[in-house]
Design a protein around this motif. Structure first.
Motif, short mmCIF file in Angstrom:
data_model
loop_
_atom_site.label_atom_id
_atom_site.label_comp_id
_atom_site.label_asym_id
_atom_site.label_seq_id
_atom_site.Cartn_x
_atom_site.Cartn_y
_atom_site.Cartn_z
N UNK A 26 -11.46 9.66 -2.54
CA UNK A 26 -10.83 10.59 -1.59
C UNK A 26 -9.34 10.76 -1.85
N UNK A 27 -8.80 9.96 -2.78
CA UNK A 27 -7.36 10.02 -3.01
C UNK A 27 -6.55 9.39 -1.89
N UNK A 28 -7.20 8.47 -1.15
CA UNK A 28 -6.50 7.79 -0.06
C UNK A 28 -5.95 6.45 -0.55
N UNK A 29 -4.89 5.95 0.12
CA UNK A 29 -4.40 4.60 -0.13
C UNK A 29 -4.10 3.98 1.22
N UNK A 77 0.85 -1.20 0.00
CA UNK A 77 0.00 0.00 0.00
C UNK A 77 0.88 1.25 0.00
N UNK A 78 1.92 1.22 0.86
CA UNK A 78 2.78 2.40 0.99
C UNK A 78 3.57 2.63 -0.30
N UNK A 79 4.11 1.55 -0.88
CA UNK A 79 5.00 1.70 -2.03
C UNK A 79 4.24 2.07 -3.30
N UNK A 80 3.09 1.45 -3.50
CA UNK A 80 2.38 1.64 -4.77
C UNK A 80 1.20 2.59 -4.65
N UNK A 81 0.94 3.07 -3.44
CA UNK A 81 -0.18 4.00 -3.21
C UNK A 81 -1.49 3.41 -3.74
#
Lengths: 371, 345
Positions: free
Chosen positions: A238-241, A208-212
């Motif tokens: 919302x543009x969240x990852x 999740x962090x690396x690829x958003x």
């Protein structure tokens, strides 16, 4: 057991769908990783009720589909030997190998048994000391703990006539491989609830962090999927990852420690070939060296396996979500559940089989509204 | 990226277990191997056939090979009576007489054989049908699995009834006399020691009294079918095919008991494909649907009767069964293929 009606309520389904239609402003593309989820989506027709342009991409999470052809051919070669009883979960029996399948081998005299748990295979070995029982151990992290327990149990019993042909695969490396592919169109994932029930979701945090990319741990009932899709859509809007857990009744962040510990005692991570996808580093499990005596691949020296390949089947594209079953020229004609050319047409969790059972046809030949 | 897949060589030379599962493979075996040997078959394949020139006599035969011999709710003996009585009933006939042929494996405990036969006799007596002739053979150990039973039944058409799998018409209401999936899951659970037996018992029972209760509907009763091997999906597909109509079913209306749904979920089976031995599908003219439901519900074996759908207008897709899913979409309810193979996870 009262977990079914609550998650199949048509009124709640309608509300979730309405909310999804109100929420989605873009044609988002979400992948459901697990074949069980694909089966529910297609069986219920959920993917046909999504907002315009929004698409579910069917992922590689059918353990039957991704078991390498070479492993199947090896299993069949072993099953054909005198004195061997090959035990497997039911839907492995119809997966085509290079030349035949296990059901046909059984009809020709091989001792092939359907079992419901790997412990059943251990029991077979106990009850038939004159037979060599080989269990075909396939699947994702979901089935690995039970298979690990079976090996530990066989070891405790001192069984010399029990072994496993292991072809376990792991979900996170497959997700990473998909995201690394230049053709990747996946914007969010529904993670497989059963896999996460065992493993938790800490492995997904770096992805999740690396690829958003949003990841929603999701269950398998119609309402689970609708809610998982809605949660993923809200993140995208919302543009969240983030990692979110829709499947709260079964999954915790750390997963099931006891199950993980059994897996670690019996298996170690290894490189693995995925049928239709290719070699993925550190994407599988194999028996640890100290348990090599239970490894059927070592015990049975099978040479001369030559896999025959069919260029018409697009299983690779299907398993990575790049293609739809209805894109395949063989779908529904040369390739049907009666005569599957490729694994995705075999298991009910295979994308092609799910499409076929629901009467899906290619857009160009669609008739009416019931396809 | 590898995009190739293997070409299997489909088994075309040997009989597979799936050929006996009541789905597509069974239909293929009948079409290509069995029926041509007997000079083909005119019209639909019914559960029972009218005997030409007999003044309304109907005949049916059925083999029973269930394992285990005893399961929650029944056994191979009572099943052998119910199966044939029901096949006669599905043509609108009341049973007149039965024959029983036994193939017994050497080594079977006599006590087990006696228990099976006592149960068979009791079931025949309760159904009001005498066993008038029979045959017994014993084969060597391993040549059969304990005991196989073949029952042949003769029945007499109930006055005013002319039901057939080819008689469904657009607008017909589709009714189901009770819940589905009980028999198949009870037998499978017992055979494999899966532990669902406490909650699930087979629905095996005779249905001829239900049919007799529907007889006053006369020619407004169009089709009767008991969804045995292949389950409800196979039965509806057969009717759709033989009547050349499209059938619409509401998923929410199909009664699947919670334990059956749970067992099927765990095993990866589809309740729509699981065998039943004590319920029937009824296609009836729309103006007779309420009366038919009331008649079915007036008897214990029909107390759970419900309406599950209808025959779609003639401009639909003949031979197709469409299911309206719980989320409001539509999908095709296909004929099962062969053996139900539990999935992995």
């Amino acid at each position: 057991m009262k977990y079914l009606d609550e998650y199949r309520d048509p009124e709640l389904a309608r509300r979730l769908l309405d909310e999804l239609h109100r929420t989605a402003t873009h044609p988002w593309q979400i992948m459901e990783v697990c074949g069980g989820q694909t089966h529910t989506l297609v069986r219920q027709g959920i993917d046909e009720l999504l907002p315009a342009g929004m698409r579910m991409i069917h992922g590689p999470g059918c353990p039957v589909c991704v078991t390498p052809l070479e492993t199947l051919d090896r299993a069949m070669a072993i099953a054909a030997r005198p004195g061997v009883t090959l035990a497997s979960f039911g839907d492995m029996l119809r997966v085509p190998g290079s030349h035949t399948d296990l059901l046909a081998l059984r009809a020709r005299g091989a001792d092939v048994r359907v079992v419901y748990t790997p412990m059943d295979a251990v029991k077979l070995a106990e009850e038939h000391p004159d037979r060599d029982v080989v269990f075909l151990a396939v699947g994702f992290e979901t089935t690995a703990p039970a298979n690990a327990m079976a090996v530990l149990h066989a070891s405790r019993l001192g069984l010399r006539n029990f072994s496993m042909l292991v072809s376990h695969v792991l979900v996170p490396p497959a997700m990473t491989a998909l995201l690394e592919s230049p053709e990747c169109e996946v914007q969010a994932f529904l993670a497989a609830g059963h896999v996460c029930a065992v493993m938790g979701w800490t492995e997904y945090e770096p992805i999740v962090a690396r690829y958003r990319v949003p990841v929603v741990v999701t269950g398998f009932e119609p309402l689970d999927l609708l809610e998982g899709i809605l949660m993923a859509t809200r993140q995208l809007e919302d543009g969240r990852a983030e990692i979110e857990n829709q499947y709260v009744r079964a999954v915790r962040r750390q997963g099931n420690g006891e199950a993980q510990s059994a897996v670690a005692r019996v298996f170690q991570v290894t490189d693995r070939a995925w049928r239709g996808i290719g070699d993925l580093p550190r994407s599988g499990l194999e028996l640890r060296p100290e348990l090599a005596s239970f490894d059927a691949a070592r015990r049975y020296d099978v040479d001369g396996l030559h896999s025959a390949e069919d260029p018409e089947c697009i299983a690779g594209g299907i398993l990575t979500g790049a293609r739809l079953p209805t894109d395949c020229t063989a779908y529904g004609t040369r390739c049907t559940p009666r005569h599957p050319l490729g694994a995705p047409m075999v298991s009910t969790e295979g994308t092609c089989a799910a499409f076929h059972a629901a009467g899906r046809v290619a857009t160009s030949v669609k008739e009416g509204t019931s396809s | 990226m590898i995009t190739e897949c293997p070409v299997p060589r489909a088994e075309t030379e040997r009989v597979l277990l799936g050929h006996g599962a009541g789905g597509r493979l069974t239909a293929e075996l009948l079409e290509h191997t069995v029926l041509p040997a007997f000079g083909g078959q005119e019209g639909p394949l019914e559960d029972a056939s009218l005997l030409p020139g007999s003044g309304g006599l109907v005949m049916s035969t059925d083999g029973f090979v269930v394992s285990p011999l005893f399961f929650p709710g029944g056994d191979i003996g009572s099943l052998a009576v119910h199966g044939t009585v029901n096949d006669l009933a599905m043509r609108g006939a009341e049973p007149v007489a039965l024959s029983v042929a036994l193939i017994v494996e050497e080594g079977l405990e006599l006590g087990q054989l006696e228990a099976v036969l006592r149960s068979l006799g009791k079931a025949a007596q309760e159904a009001g049908v005498p066993v008038v002739t029979g045959d017994t053979k014993v084969v060597g150990r391993g040549a059969a699995d304990k005991v196989f039973i073949t029952t042949t039944g003769v029945g007499k058409l109930l006055p005013g009834l002319a039901v057939s799998a080819a008689n469904a018409r657009p607008g017909d209401a589709v009714l189901l006399s009770g819940p589905i999936g009980l028999h198949g899951t009870a037998v499978l659970s017992t055979r494999e020691g899966l532990g669902f037996e406490a909650d699930i018992t087979s629905d095996t029972r005779p249905l001829h009294r239900l049919v007799a209760a529907l007889a006053p509907l006369g020619d407004r009763l169009h089709v009767l079918r008991d969804p045995t091997r292949g389950g409800l999906a196979a039965a509806l597909n057969e009717v759709a095919r033989d009547s050349a109509v499209a059938v619409g079913i509401d998923e929410r209306a199909v009664p699947v008991p919670e334990p059956v749904a749970a067992a099927c979920d765990i095993l990866g089976l589809d309740p729509l494909h699981v065998a039943n031995e004590g319920c029937m599908v009824v296609f009836v003219a729309p103006d007779a649907a309420d009366a038919a439901l009331a008649e079915l519900r007036s008897l214990p074996e029909g107390s759970g009767a419900v309406r599950i759908g209808e025959v779609l207008p003639a401009d639909g897709h003949p031979g197709r069964v469409v299911m309206r899913t719980v989320v409001g979409a539509q999908r095709i309810m296909d004929m099962p293929l062969g053996e139900q193979l539990p999935r992995i996870c």
